[in-house]
Design an enzyme around this catalytic site. Sequence first.
Site, mmCIF file in Angstrom:
data_model
loop_
_atom_site.group_PDB
_atom_site.id
_atom_site.type_symbol
_atom_site.label_atom_id
_atom_site.label_comp_id
_atom_site.label_asym_id
_atom_site.label_seq_id
_atom_site.Cartn_x
_atom_site.Cartn_y
_atom_site.Cartn_z
ATOM 1 N N HIS A 145 0.995 -1.295 0.026
ATOM 2 C CA HIS A 145 0.153 -0.122 0.074
ATOM 3 C C HIS A 145 0.709 1.340 -0.027
ATOM 4 C CE1 HIS A 145 -0.094 0.086 4.613
ATOM 5 N NE2 HIS A 145 0.046 1.256 4.494
ATOM 6 N N ASP A 175 0.975 -7.469 2.227
ATOM 7 C CA ASP A 175 1.112 -6.103 1.873
ATOM 8 C C ASP A 175 2.776 -6.021 1.924
ATOM 9 O OD1 ASP A 175 0.760 -3.459 1.825
ATOM 10 O OD2 ASP A 175 -0.497 -3.324 3.535
ATOM 11 N N SER A 202 3.989 2.180 8.330
ATOM 12 C CA SER A 202 3.532 1.337 7.538
ATOM 13 C C SER A 202 4.974 0.958 6.592
ATOM 14 C CB SER A 202 2.627 1.982 6.401
ATOM 15 O OG SER A 202 1.586 1.530 6.939
HETATM 16 N N1 ARG Z 1 -4.465 0.852 7.523
HETATM 17 C C1 ARG Z 1 -3.334 0.728 6.808
HETATM 18 C C2 ARG Z 1 -2.640 2.220 6.763
HETATM 19 O O1 ARG Z 1 -3.226 2.938 7.538
HETATM 20 C C3 ARG Z 1 -3.440 0.265 5.463
HETATM 21 C C4 ARG Z 1 -3.772 1.159 4.347
HETATM 22 C C5 ARG Z 1 -3.989 0.688 3.071
HETATM 23 N N2 ARG Z 1 -4.820 -0.437 2.997
HETATM 24 C C6 ARG Z 1 -6.078 -0.444 2.308
HETATM 25 N N3 ARG Z 1 -6.733 -1.562 2.277
HETATM 26 N N4 ARG Z 1 -6.729 0.689 1.928
HETATM 27 O O2 ARG Z 1 -1.789 2.588 6.108
HETATM 28 N N1 GLU Z 2 -1.071 1.552 7.543
HETATM 29 C C1 GLU Z 2 -0.516 2.417 8.330
HETATM 30 C C2 GLU Z 2 0.326 3.253 7.561
HETATM 31 O O1 GLU Z 2 0.553 3.600 6.403
HETATM 32 C C3 GLU Z 2 -0.117 1.924 9.637
HETATM 33 C C4 GLU Z 2 -1.083 1.654 10.569
HETATM 34 C C5 GLU Z 2 -1.202 2.534 11.586
HETATM 35 O O2 GLU Z 2 -1.674 3.595 11.496
HETATM 36 O O3 GLU Z 2 -0.570 2.347 12.477
HETATM 37 O O4 GLU Z 2 1.397 3.930 8.025
#
Ligand code: ARG
Ligand code: GLU
Length: 714
Positions: A84, A220, A649
Amino acid sequence: MKKIFFTLICLLLFKTIFAVEGMWIPTFLKKFNIEEMQKMGFKLTAEDIYDVNHASMKDAIVLFGSGCTGEVISDDGLLITNHHCGFGQIQKHSTLAHDYLTDGFWAKNRSEELVNPGLSVQFLVKMEEVTLEVMKGAKEDLKDEDLKKLIASNIEVIKKSYAGKTNYLVDVKPLFYGNQYFAYVYEVFKDVRLVGAPPVSIGKFGGDTDNWVWPRHTGDFSLFRIYAGKDNKPAPYSPDNQPYHPKKFFPINLKGIREGDFTMVFGFPGTTQEYIPSQAVRLLIEKSNPNKVDARTIKLGIMEKQMAADAKVRIQYASKYAGVSNAWKKWQGETKGLIRLHAIEKKEQQELEFSKWVSQSTPREKKYGAILENFKKNYAELSDIQIAYDLYNETILRGSDVFGLIARFDQLAQSVNDTVKFNRQKKVITEILPPYFKDYDGPTDQLILPALLKLYLERVDPKYLPEKLNSGKADLKNGTWIQTAYKKSIFSDSLKIKSLLSDFNTKRIKKLQKDELYSLYTTISDYYNKNIDPAYQRLSQEILKTQKAYMAAILEMKQDQRLMADANLTLRVTYGKIEGFEPMDGVYYQYYTTLKGMIDKQDPNITDYVVPEKLKQLYQAKDYGIYKNSTGELPIAFCASNHTTGGNSGSPVINANGELIGVNFDRCWEGTMSDVLFDPERCRNISLDIRYALFIIDKYAGAGYLLKEMNLIR
Ligand code: ARG
Ligand code: GLU
């Protein structure tokens, strides 16, 4: 019986010792953390993590782009981060003919690696505290404005002195709301090429449905390579550039993990707000989060329908959709978590203790006595315009594509008498137009704009809306007027826009003002910029000032305690243990997931849960090679109690010996309130098990040649 009792006690004790709240500053580890880390199992020293004179872990970690982390895993600059995090790049290289999102991408040799203009990675060369230098010349009685100017000019001096004759990028950032300052020196590489990415059915398995959720089966990750000039120094893209040889790269551990193992995450956490007062938490829970969530629900609903109906739109909006839905889901988890933790009441309790402490001495009264009152007063005012602010951002500024584009032209029009500004802005627009129209679908945006405007008009107090809008409310809410205006507008036609840009002048501006969409946007934005923004900024400044004083007081009150500075997108260490958790009464979540779980979850009728054929075959054959765990299963992800946030991330998840065991990519939904309040019982970070990434590279993609440059510990 005795034995069981003993184990129980141990388990209970474990639970409380395991999670350690905090994102720690690498140069202070020796003072505050290393002893505790070693007690928890870490086998190395603080210098192995951060050292300016010798290669240390920090030399293998980068800020990837503007908001992710990545780590180097070979002597030839091979870098791993999340899928991502590389999503924007993968998507930019994708077309219907070469759909790297759907099919994945693997460069079979270095000449096939794909160039990514605009992408950069930054290595931290060193960081140093510069509080005294930043505050040099600051006297107690200085006015706010003068203090600001003094600080800004001191910072410029510091930046120059750190940069010297180098090409290093120097940043000076406040910590603890400006009670401390640090200088950060970075080496920035701008030739970063895409090496490999699994298909979305692996890299984004579970999609937005499983996003923020444990248990998780997302592969991921994506691979990039850093290139440098012949001298191994940063250089702009050139076909002659060579793979960068880092001072250090991470060895990869294939021996696996167990519950209770020490882990640390070393990366670039973006923002946390651990010291905000009760009123701020209330605002978040009751107004900010719910309104922003509602705006995005509307937008996502429209995108979803349009994407499902048209493969082209699906590719065009994939990145946008993921971006919009990510925070949307997090805000919901955060609100829930804060309510469950009784965060408002907890903060109020802390404020009570604080005021007791203040009232214990007259000097304290003098210095800190007004803080809580100020919070109360300023938040009461802020609370009144918060909805106008949030919804302007969500629906006008970042709602529809077309208003985003119009905003650019509006800026251009405003700078028409300033040649330098004008040319700069024109260049920006020229650059963004091709990608804008590549990912633009008129029919979709024509649905999004009126739907969001309707919400804006319904929710924002009329006293914060321009008169013209109030009187034309019925038309605007109905939406047909906007759709007609949109279709007629010059901004729905890429050719007309290009020609408008090519000879943009005062005459064209006059004509532009007759464009109904343009005029609608400027009516709203002019009003906002004149009447709402200044008030909002003034209050935010007031609050920031109070927050700085509050922070100073807390630092004084708790001077014998170790306090975490809020995240500020600089390199931090956080550590904990590999451990599952209890998300709700009666349920316990294991600490790891496997390919079997992914196969169980598969559903050919739900896009998010489609498992690629080849992966199914590998599963059938149990062809896991050296990547299986001790029970013969293929691990996918694990969770641990490291205090992380957005920006982490792609961060390396490191074991007690300093070896890479995983790549951080998410947090569990039940713990997303950790940006405000950490709960050791429920806050877990989610990581990809590195063995799964290697399995996909090797067995699934047949790109095993990449493994040859890695250092695998078996
Ligand atoms: N929650 C994760 C972050 O904050 C992953 C985001 C990307 N993944 C998604 N399915 N949108 O970045
Ligand atoms: N998916 C998040 C990022 O892009 C990490 C998840 C979080 O916020 O801890 O940094």
